[in-house]
Scaffold this motif. Structure first.
Motif, PDB file in Angstrom:
ATOM      1  N   LEU A   1     -13.228   1.683  -4.096  1.00  0.00           N
ATOM      2  CA  LEU A   1     -12.425   0.344  -3.800  1.00  0.00           C
ATOM      3  C   LEU A   1     -11.054   0.889  -3.445  1.00  0.00           C
ATOM      4  N   LYS A   2     -10.534   1.956  -3.752  1.00  0.00           N
ATOM      5  CA  LYS A   2      -9.276   2.344  -3.302  1.00  0.00           C
ATOM      6  C   LYS A   2      -8.957   1.992  -1.613  1.00  0.00           C
ATOM      7  N   ALA A   3     -10.159   2.699  -1.036  1.00  0.00           N
ATOM      8  CA  ALA A   3     -10.399   2.673   0.455  1.00  0.00           C
ATOM      9  C   ALA A   3     -10.134   1.433   1.053  1.00  0.00           C
ATOM     10  N   GLU A   4     -10.861   0.476   0.225  1.00  0.00           N
ATOM     11  CA  GLU A   4     -10.882  -0.863   0.756  1.00  0.00           C
ATOM     12  C   GLU A   4      -9.709  -1.642   0.474  1.00  0.00           C
ATOM     13  N   ILE A   5      -8.986  -1.385  -0.706  1.00  0.00           N
ATOM     14  CA  ILE A   5      -7.712  -2.038  -0.902  1.00  0.00           C
ATOM     15  C   ILE A   5      -6.660  -1.435   0.149  1.00  0.00           C
ATOM     16  N   GLU A   6      -6.876  -0.116   0.498  1.00  0.00           N
ATOM     17  CA  GLU A   6      -5.860   0.159   1.450  1.00  0.00           C
ATOM     18  C   GLU A   6      -5.954  -0.269   2.902  1.00  0.00           C
ATOM     19  N   ALA A   7      -7.488  -0.292   3.162  1.00  0.00           N
ATOM     20  CA  ALA A   7      -7.660  -1.188   4.558  1.00  0.00           C
ATOM     21  C   ALA A   7      -7.237  -2.665   4.526  1.00  0.00           C
ATOM     22  N   ARG A   8      -7.210  -3.263   3.471  1.00  0.00           N
ATOM     23  CA  ARG A   8      -6.814  -4.596   3.367  1.00  0.00           C
ATOM     24  C   ARG A   8      -5.251  -4.574   3.383  1.00  0.00           C
ATOM     25  N   ASP A   9      -4.670  -3.907   2.722  1.00  0.00           N
ATOM     26  CA  ASP A   9      -3.028  -3.568   2.661  1.00  0.00           C
ATOM     27  C   ASP A   9      -2.866  -3.557   4.217  1.00  0.00           C
ATOM     28  N   HIS A  10      -3.548  -2.859   5.023  1.00  0.00           N
ATOM     29  CA  HIS A  10      -2.907  -2.506   6.255  1.00  0.00           C
ATOM     30  C   HIS A  10      -3.171  -3.725   7.217  1.00  0.00           C
ATOM     31  N   ILE A  11      -4.305  -4.337   7.001  1.00  0.00           N
ATOM     32  CA  ILE A  11      -4.519  -5.645   7.684  1.00  0.00           C
ATOM     33  C   ILE A  11      -3.451  -6.547   7.332  1.00  0.00           C
ATOM     34  N   ASP A  12      -3.006  -6.680   6.121  1.00  0.00           N
ATOM     35  CA  ASP A  12      -2.000  -7.549   5.861  1.00  0.00           C
ATOM     36  C   ASP A  12      -0.826  -7.375   6.154  1.00  0.00           C
ATOM     37  N   SER A  13      -0.424  -6.065   6.257  1.00  0.00           N
ATOM     38  CA  SER A  13       0.952  -5.597   6.504  1.00  0.00           C
ATOM     39  C   SER A  13       1.281  -5.285   7.938  1.00  0.00           C
ATOM     40  N   ALA A  14      -0.298  -5.366   8.845  1.00  0.00           N
ATOM     41  CA  ALA A  14       0.208  -4.655  10.056  1.00  0.00           C
ATOM     42  C   ALA A  14       0.192  -5.819  11.180  1.00  0.00           C
ATOM     43  N   ARG A  15      -0.291  -7.027  10.628  1.00  0.00           N
ATOM     44  CA  ARG A  15      -0.500  -8.492  11.335  1.00  0.00           C
ATOM     45  C   ARG A  15       0.914  -8.732  12.088  1.00  0.00           C
ATOM     46  N   SER A  16       0.743  -9.289  13.142  1.00  0.00           N
ATOM     47  CA  SER A  16       2.121  -9.749  13.717  1.00  0.00           C
ATOM     48  C   SER A  16       2.693 -10.844  13.276  1.00  0.00           C
ATOM     49  N   VAL A  17       1.914 -11.944  12.522  1.00  0.00           N
ATOM     50  CA  VAL A  17       2.662 -13.090  11.988  1.00  0.00           C
ATOM     51  C   VAL A  17       2.684 -12.905  10.382  1.00  0.00           C
ATOM     52  N   SER A  18       3.749 -13.108   9.778  1.00  0.00           N
ATOM     53  CA  SER A  18       3.975 -13.116   8.579  1.00  0.00           C
ATOM     54  C   SER A  18       3.408 -11.946   7.690  1.00  0.00           C
TER      55      SER A  18
END
Ligand code: DC
Length: 215
Positions: free
Chosen positions: A158-175
């Motif tokens: 779950l930690k790996a999934e959460i970190e993957a989501r954090d990455h998508i949320d933090s690395a996207r170009s908009v907001s």
């Protein structure tokens, strides 16, 4: 109560939602969990058999109905991922922006999400950035979904999934998920929900709009 806008941002399962609900109740303000908007768009895309990464989801965002946010199938692992993918689409974010602003227009609001203090309400009265370690967030999310404690293997998955989501949320170009410069940081690893609420209420009580009202 003067219309007060409180923005609560932070990563998944950090305690934003719990805080936002309690704070809104204490202050008598409307509450919007903005993650539900993206979850509902992701859910409808999945139901329509569309690809959340490749297909433009802005038509779904534009026709979202209040009842879509009340579905009971929005907090499932496949929807976590779908929501994160549609939330990275600029046209989806644009389609949901005014709806979020309108929500707070009449009476103020407590809004929780990822970009409330940076994009939706950059002039919010109070901005809180609520966070916790990926480990603590994985344990909480598991307990939320399953009602009991996870094993070590489940935590690490779950930690790996959460970190993957954090990455998508933090690395996207908009907001992207990012702490606004003027947001007050609350780290919840070692705090109970009541302690987090007490800290937030203390911050609210010191806001000029509140102190003026109490004079
Ligand atoms: O807070 P949550 O886990 O319910 O959010 C679901 C997804 O929506 C998550 O990947 C982040 C995204 N989101 C966003 O991009 N902006 C917001 N204001 C709220 C959520």
């Amino acid at each position: 109560m003067k219309a007060l806008i409180i923005a609560i941002d932070g990563p998944a399962a950090a305690g934003k939602g719990t805080l936002a609900v309690a704070l809104a109740q204490h202050l008598g303000l409307p509450h919007l969990d903005t993650g539900l908007l993206y979850r509902a768009v992701g859910r409808l895309m999945l139901l329509e058999g569309r690809d959340c990464e490749g297909d433009d989801a802005s038509d779904v965002a534009a026709r979202l109905q209040p009842s879509d946010l009340k579905r009971d199938d929005l907090r499932l692992p496949e929807v976590d991922r779908a929501a994160s993918l549609v939330a990275a689409q600029p046209a989806v974010r644009a389609a949901l922006l005014q709806r979020q602003r309108d929500f707070a227009a009449a009476h103020g609001a407590v809004m929780d999400g990822r970009d409330i203090g940076t994009a939706v309400f950059p002039d919010a009265d109070i901005k809180l950035f609520v966070t916790a370690s990926a480990h603590a967030r994985a344990v909480r999310r598991y307990q939320q979904y399953h009602g009991h404690d996870p094993s070590a293997a489940e935590i690490s998955q779950l930690k790996a999934e959460i970190e993957a989501r954090d990455h998508i949320d933090s690395a996207r170009s908009v907001s992207p998920l990012k702490r606004a410069e003027d947001a007050i940081l609350i780290e919840t690893d070692d705090l109970t929900p009541d302690q987090v609420l007490a800290r937030a209420l203390d911050i609210v009580a010191r806001h000029p709009k509140m102190t003026a009202e109490n004079r």
